[in-house]
Write a protein that holds these residues in place. Structure first.
Motif, PDB file in Angstrom:
ATOM      1  N   HIS A   1      31.689  17.372  78.907  1.00 54.01           N
ATOM      2  CA  HIS A   1      30.829  17.234  77.736  1.00 54.01           C
ATOM      3  C   HIS A   1      30.483  15.758  77.510  1.00 54.01           C
TER       4      HIS A   1
ATOM      5  N   LYS B   1      28.638   5.845  79.288  1.00 53.37           N
ATOM      6  CA  LYS B   1      28.005   4.794  78.476  1.00 53.37           C
ATOM      7  C   LYS B   1      27.224   3.818  79.362  1.00 53.37           C
TER       8      LYS B   1
ATOM      9  N   SER C   1      28.616  11.196  70.692  1.00 51.41           N
ATOM     10  CA  SER C   1      29.454  11.144  71.900  1.00 51.41           C
ATOM     11  C   SER C   1      30.902  11.237  71.457  1.00 51.41           C
TER      12      SER C   1
ATOM     13  N   ILE D   1      29.693  -1.744  70.805  1.00 58.87           N
ATOM     14  CA  ILE D   1      30.617  -1.709  69.672  1.00 58.87           C
ATOM     15  C   ILE D   1      32.041  -1.953  70.164  1.00 58.87           C
TER      16      ILE D   1
ATOM     17  N   ALA E   1      34.401   9.846  71.263  1.00 55.92           N
ATOM     18  CA  ALA E   1      34.611   8.399  71.285  1.00 55.92           C
ATOM     19  C   ALA E   1      36.077   8.002  71.432  1.00 55.92           C
TER      20      ALA E   1
ATOM     21  N   GLY F   1      25.071  12.263  65.910  1.00 60.73           N
ATOM     22  CA  GLY F   1      26.471  11.938  65.620  1.00 60.73           C
ATOM     23  C   GLY F   1      26.674  11.487  64.181  1.00 60.73           C
TER      24      GLY F   1
ATOM     25  N   ARG G   1      43.749   6.769  68.234  1.00 62.95           N
ATOM     26  CA  ARG G   1      43.510   5.329  68.316  1.00 62.95           C
ATOM     27  C   ARG G   1      44.579   4.585  67.516  1.00 62.95           C
TER      28      ARG G   1
HETATM   29  P1  NAD Z   1      33.103  10.415  66.278  1.00 61.22           P
HETATM   30  O1  NAD Z   1      33.735  11.315  67.280  1.00 61.22           O
HETATM   31  O2  NAD Z   1      33.692  10.353  64.921  1.00 61.22           O
HETATM   32  O3  NAD Z   1      31.555  10.722  66.143  1.00 61.22           O
HETATM   33  C1  NAD Z   1      30.768  11.232  67.186  1.00 61.22           C
HETATM   34  C2  NAD Z   1      29.889  12.327  66.603  1.00 61.22           C
HETATM   35  O4  NAD Z   1      29.039  12.858  67.640  1.00 61.22           O
HETATM   36  C3  NAD Z   1      30.682  13.502  66.046  1.00 61.22           C
HETATM   37  O5  NAD Z   1      30.291  13.775  64.727  1.00 61.22           O
HETATM   38  C4  NAD Z   1      30.338  14.650  66.997  1.00 61.22           C
HETATM   39  O6  NAD Z   1      30.401  15.922  66.369  1.00 61.22           O
HETATM   40  C5  NAD Z   1      28.968  14.258  67.472  1.00 61.22           C
HETATM   41  N1  NAD Z   1      28.611  14.894  68.753  1.00 61.22           N
HETATM   42  C6  NAD Z   1      29.356  14.906  69.891  1.00 61.22           C
HETATM   43  N2  NAD Z   1      28.723  15.600  70.854  1.00 61.22           N
HETATM   44  C7  NAD Z   1      27.557  16.049  70.301  1.00 61.22           C
HETATM   45  C8  NAD Z   1      26.467  16.834  70.788  1.00 61.22           C
HETATM   46  N3  NAD Z   1      26.462  17.319  72.044  1.00 61.22           N
HETATM   47  N4  NAD Z   1      25.439  17.116  69.958  1.00 61.22           N
HETATM   48  C9  NAD Z   1      25.436  16.651  68.671  1.00 61.22           C
HETATM   49  N5  NAD Z   1      26.439  15.894  68.160  1.00 61.22           N
HETATM   50  C10 NAD Z   1      27.490  15.601  68.967  1.00 61.22           C
HETATM   51  O7  NAD Z   1      33.099   8.942  66.948  1.00 61.22           O
HETATM   52  P2  NAD Z   1      32.767   7.523  66.300  1.00 61.22           P
HETATM   53  O8  NAD Z   1      34.002   6.716  66.358  1.00 61.22           O
HETATM   54  O9  NAD Z   1      32.052   7.692  65.021  1.00 61.22           O
HETATM   55  O10 NAD Z   1      31.772   6.934  67.409  1.00 61.22           O
HETATM   56  C11 NAD Z   1      30.356   7.004  67.260  1.00 61.22           C
HETATM   57  C12 NAD Z   1      29.683   6.305  68.439  1.00 61.22           C
HETATM   58  O11 NAD Z   1      30.076   4.934  68.467  1.00 61.22           O
HETATM   59  C13 NAD Z   1      30.039   6.899  69.790  1.00 61.22           C
HETATM   60  O12 NAD Z   1      28.880   6.893  70.603  1.00 61.22           O
HETATM   61  C14 NAD Z   1      31.063   5.938  70.345  1.00 61.22           C
HETATM   62  O13 NAD Z   1      31.051   5.911  71.738  1.00 61.22           O
HETATM   63  C15 NAD Z   1      30.615   4.619  69.741  1.00 61.22           C
HETATM   64  N6  NAD Z   1      31.733   3.670  69.622  1.00 61.22           N
HETATM   65  C16 NAD Z   1      32.667   3.801  68.635  1.00 61.22           C
HETATM   66  C17 NAD Z   1      33.717   2.901  68.547  1.00 61.22           C
HETATM   67  C18 NAD Z   1      34.758   2.985  67.447  1.00 61.22           C
HETATM   68  O14 NAD Z   1      35.626   2.101  67.384  1.00 61.22           O
HETATM   69  N7  NAD Z   1      34.726   3.949  66.569  1.00 61.22           N
HETATM   70  C19 NAD Z   1      33.835   1.877  69.491  1.00 61.22           C
HETATM   71  C20 NAD Z   1      32.881   1.797  70.492  1.00 61.22           C
HETATM   72  C21 NAD Z   1      31.822   2.689  70.540  1.00 61.22           C
END
Ligand code: NAD
Length: 315
Positions: free
Chosen positions: A88, A149, A75, A172, A77, A8, A186
């Motif tokens: 997915h 999760k 994932s 997070i 998110a 990710g 969001r």
């Molecule tokens: P995001 O969607 O920007 O980043 C997720 C990345 O995972 C993307 O680049 C996507 O292309 C990649 N991805 C998805 N499925 C994939 C797969 N099968 N194979 C390879 N890559 C894949 O989201 P984010 O906000 O950067 O979140 C990152 C992580 O942090 C996530 O696990 C999310 O659950 C967790 N999180 C984020 C927040 C927040 O406020 N941003 C809060 C709680 C948890």
């Protein structure tokens, strides 16, 4: 210098993690199939210590060089993404986490799971401590994300207890900053986009539900501190300053100098009423606490991302 693999790594948080680990002198392998991320987030990185592998982690994957630390962030998110990609999301949390933990085991690497405050669901305890087990609707539309999760956390502990993998789990809480997508649904990117266009700011329900917002630089510092610690049990990382959605909307109007009015829309299903981390463990174990307040963080987001990006005009 350590070699860090980030699943990710082309997403919002992952790309900031790539930047910070490289800045600290590490090698970074970014594994991302761009499902919800973008090359735009990593195109500025042009150093030999960085590599991007376009790989879908729901299929087994291998890396033919030593890896010291695995950060597992891949994932969907944001609600818009996981409601569009329910299967997915479950597959990434299950198969994707299996494959990534298997890789960490093979390389004898430290492993960090990016979990979420959503494991607490619509919490009945406030603020949320790590020993609160949560209140999640498994069959509601958000269940695909929350349960993926929760499963990933259980799997991580099983790899630790049964297979001896050196694991960690970060929970997070809402994080914001440059590189959020303008249309990811969001609250902060939506409010900023609406405010910068002088359009009505759409607050769900009466706006009295609360959230805590952490600036991305603070979050990344906490994440690296946890990965570099020896802790195995979950640690909350987020900003404990709590705001109602209405207060957030008013702050965004103030910081942007917007003429927008605030309007109300229906609450989404299972929208949590309160969210605020208890960060005692992060403080005690990692010596970590956030340093950037909401106004400052919003201003930095506007300055670094630029109005065009926040308006969604150049993606
Ligand atoms: P995001 O969607 O920007 O980043 C997720 C990345 O995972 C993307 O680049 C996507 O292309 C990649 N991805 C998805 N499925 C994939 C797969 N099968 N194979 C390879 N890559 C894949 O989201 P984010 O906000 O950067 O979140 C990152 C992580 O942090 C996530 O696990 C999310 O659950 C967790 N999180 C984020 C927040 C927040 O406020 N941003 C809060 C709680 C948890």
């Amino acid at each position: 210098m350590a070699t860090c693999l980030i699943t990710g790594g082309a997403g919002f948080l992952g790309s900031h993690l790539c930047d910070e680990l490289l800045r600290r002198g590490h090698r970074v392998i970014c594994v991302d199939n761009l499902e919800t991320g973008s090359l735009v987030n990593i195109e500025h990185i042009r150093v030999p210590e960085f590599a991007h592998l376009n790989v879908d982690i729901t299929e087994p994957f291998f890396v033919d060089e030593p890896v010291d630390v695995v950060y597992h962030l891949a994932s969907p998110a944001s609600p818009i993404d996981y409601l569009r990609l329910p299967l997915h999301t479950l597959k990434v949390g299950s198969y994707g986490t299996h494959h990534t933990l298997g890789l960490a085991k093979l390389h004898r690497a430290r492993f960090l799971l990016a979990s979420t405050s959503e494991v607490y669901g619509d919490p009945k305890e406030h603020p949320q401590r790590e020993d609160y087990w949560g209140h999640v609707n498994s069959v509601g539309p958000r269940g695909v994300y929350d349960e993926a999760k929760r499963y990933a956390e259980a799997l991580t502990m099983a790899y630790h207890r049964q297979q001896g993998v050196d694991t960690s789990i970060i929970r997070i809480f809402n994080t914001y900053g440059p590189r959020m997508r303008a249309h990811d649904g969001r609250a902060i990117p939506t409010f900023l986009r609406q405010a910068l266009a002088d359009r009505p700011i759409t607050v769900f329900g009466d706006g009295r539900q609360t959230r805590s917002f952490c600036f991305v630089d603070d979050l990344i510092a906490g994440m690296i501190a946890l990965a570099e610690s020896g802790e195995h049990l979950p640690v909350n990382v987020g900003n404990p300053d709590e705001f109602t959605l209405l207060e957030l909307a008013e702050t965004v109007v103030e910081v942007t100098g917007s003429r927008s009015e605030i309007v109300h829309e229906a609450l989404p299903t299972d929208d949590p009423q309160q969210r605020r981390p208890d960060i005692t463990r992060a403080k005690e174990l990692l010596g970590w606490q956030p340093r950037i307040g909401l106004r400052d963080g919003l201003q930095r987001t506007i300055d670094e991302a630029g109005a065009e990006t926040l308006l969604g005009l150049n993606r």
